[in-house]
Design an enzyme around this catalytic site. Structure first.
Site, PDB file in Angstrom:
ATOM      1  N   SER A  52      44.688  32.147 154.644  1.00  0.00           N
ATOM      2  CA  SER A  52      44.750  30.690 154.549  1.00  0.00           C
ATOM      3  C   SER A  52      46.178  30.202 154.331  1.00  0.00           C
ATOM      4  O   SER A  52      47.032  30.922 153.808  1.00  0.00           O
ATOM      5  CB  SER A  52      43.867  30.216 153.390  1.00  0.00           C
ATOM      6  OG  SER A  52      42.548  30.670 153.564  1.00  0.00           O
TER       7      SER A  52
HETATM    8  N1  SAH Z   1      41.192  34.185 151.282  1.00  0.00           N
HETATM    9  C1  SAH Z   1      41.298  34.884 152.520  1.00  0.00           C
HETATM   10  C2  SAH Z   1      40.524  34.133 153.573  1.00  0.00           C
HETATM   11  C3  SAH Z   1      40.181  34.963 154.745  1.00  0.00           C
HETATM   12  S1  SAH Z   1      39.281  34.088 156.006  1.00  0.00           S
HETATM   13  C4  SAH Z   1      42.752  34.991 152.922  1.00  0.00           C
HETATM   14  O1  SAH Z   1      43.506  34.037 152.690  1.00  0.00           O
HETATM   15  O2  SAH Z   1      43.135  36.010 153.490  1.00  0.00           O
HETATM   16  C5  SAH Z   1      37.627  34.147 155.392  1.00  0.00           C
HETATM   17  C6  SAH Z   1      37.062  35.495 155.113  1.00  0.00           C
HETATM   18  O3  SAH Z   1      35.686  35.327 154.787  1.00  0.00           O
HETATM   19  C7  SAH Z   1      37.099  36.475 156.288  1.00  0.00           C
HETATM   20  O4  SAH Z   1      37.711  37.660 155.865  1.00  0.00           O
HETATM   21  C8  SAH Z   1      35.618  36.699 156.626  1.00  0.00           C
HETATM   22  O5  SAH Z   1      35.335  38.007 157.108  1.00  0.00           O
HETATM   23  C9  SAH Z   1      34.971  36.444 155.287  1.00  0.00           C
HETATM   24  N2  SAH Z   1      33.547  36.098 155.324  1.00  0.00           N
HETATM   25  C10 SAH Z   1      32.879  35.312 156.207  1.00  0.00           C
HETATM   26  N3  SAH Z   1      31.573  35.254 155.861  1.00  0.00           N
HETATM   27  C11 SAH Z   1      31.419  36.012 154.751  1.00  0.00           C
HETATM   28  C12 SAH Z   1      30.311  36.347 153.905  1.00  0.00           C
HETATM   29  N4  SAH Z   1      29.072  35.879 154.128  1.00  0.00           N
HETATM   30  N5  SAH Z   1      30.532  37.133 152.834  1.00  0.00           N
HETATM   31  C13 SAH Z   1      31.768  37.633 152.573  1.00  0.00           C
HETATM   32  N6  SAH Z   1      32.848  37.354 153.332  1.00  0.00           N
HETATM   33  C14 SAH Z   1      32.679  36.555 154.397  1.00  0.00           C
END
Ligand code: SAH
Length: 204
Positions: A52
């Site tokens: 993000s």
């Molecule tokens: N805070 C992270 C955001 C990554 S994007 C960063 O800044 O790197 C969002 C993440 O949520 C992705 O890695 C995706 O695989 C995960 N995600 C999506 N649905 C999910 C779920 N039901 N449970 C756990 N993770 C999930």
């Protein structure tokens, strides 16, 4: 990054600022993108997911009003950048990631940086992580059509939950607080996140 993207735009909580000055964001992006690690943008992290934008991370962390003693649940570990910030800002972090490749990378970098107060779980975070509930704060880093009911149930008295809610192209950040009279919801403005996929999120 901290001055122009955070302080100048109202992210001024000293705990958030301290953590964001300390955690080396360039270690959480792909080697080819290291020179863009401190830009005002989200960046790809593989598997069609993104780390993000620094501002939205700071803004969400500030909204949680952490004091340092909390147990926090994070859904969507991704690059583990926000996970590391949380590890700096509270006592225990419990983080759930759905994709194995990202969860494995996350464990590696968190161990390398000696964040031993983080427990990671590979699975569907829309059901929360009941084993360690209740949590003083819950932060969801992907957008859902509605607040997943299990997350509300796993929130401690006085606890705060922040999650992007809306369509697949844009969402509103919703802050839910557990008060003595029940759950209270506040809108914190527009945002754009990847989809939260799972039983209480989007299908897929
Ligand atoms: N805070 C992270 C955001 C990554 S994007 C960063 O800044 O790197 C969002 C993440 O949520 C992705 O890695 C995706 O695989 C995960 N995600 C999506 N649905 C999910 C779920 N039901 N449970 C756990 N993770 C999930």
């Amino acid at each position: 990054m901290v001055q122009t993207q955070l302080l100048d735009r109202g992210v001024q909580d000293p705990r958030v600022i301290h953590a964001m000055r300390k955690v080396p964001r360039h270690l959480f992006v792909e080697p080819a993108l290291v020179n863009r690690a401190y830009d005002d943008d989200p960046l790809p992290i593989g598997a069609k997911q993104t780390i993000s934008q620094p501002y939205i991370v700071g803004y969400m962390l500030q909204a949680l009003k952490l004091k340092g003693t909390e147990r926090v649940l994070e859904i969507g570990t991704g690059s583990a950048y926000q996970t590391a910030l949380l590890a700096e800002m509270c006592t225990n972090v419990f983080s759930v990631e759905k994709l194995r490749s990202l969860a494995v990378q996350a464990r590696t970098i968190l161990d390398e940086l000696c964040y031993y107060n983080v427990a990671l779980h590979l699975g569907d975070g829309t059901v929360g992580w009941s084993e360690h509930a209740p949590y003083d704060a819950i932060i969801v880093a992907a957008g859902a059509p509605n607040v997943p009911a299990p997350l509300g149930r796993q929130l401690a008295a006085g606890g705060r939950l922040i999650i992007p809610i809306g369509g697949d192209q844009s969402q509103t950040l919703k802050l839910t607080c557990r008060t003595p009279t029940g759950l209270e919801e506040t809108d914190l403005g527009g945002c754009r996140f990847v989809k939260l996929l799972g039983r209480y999120g989007w299908p897929g």
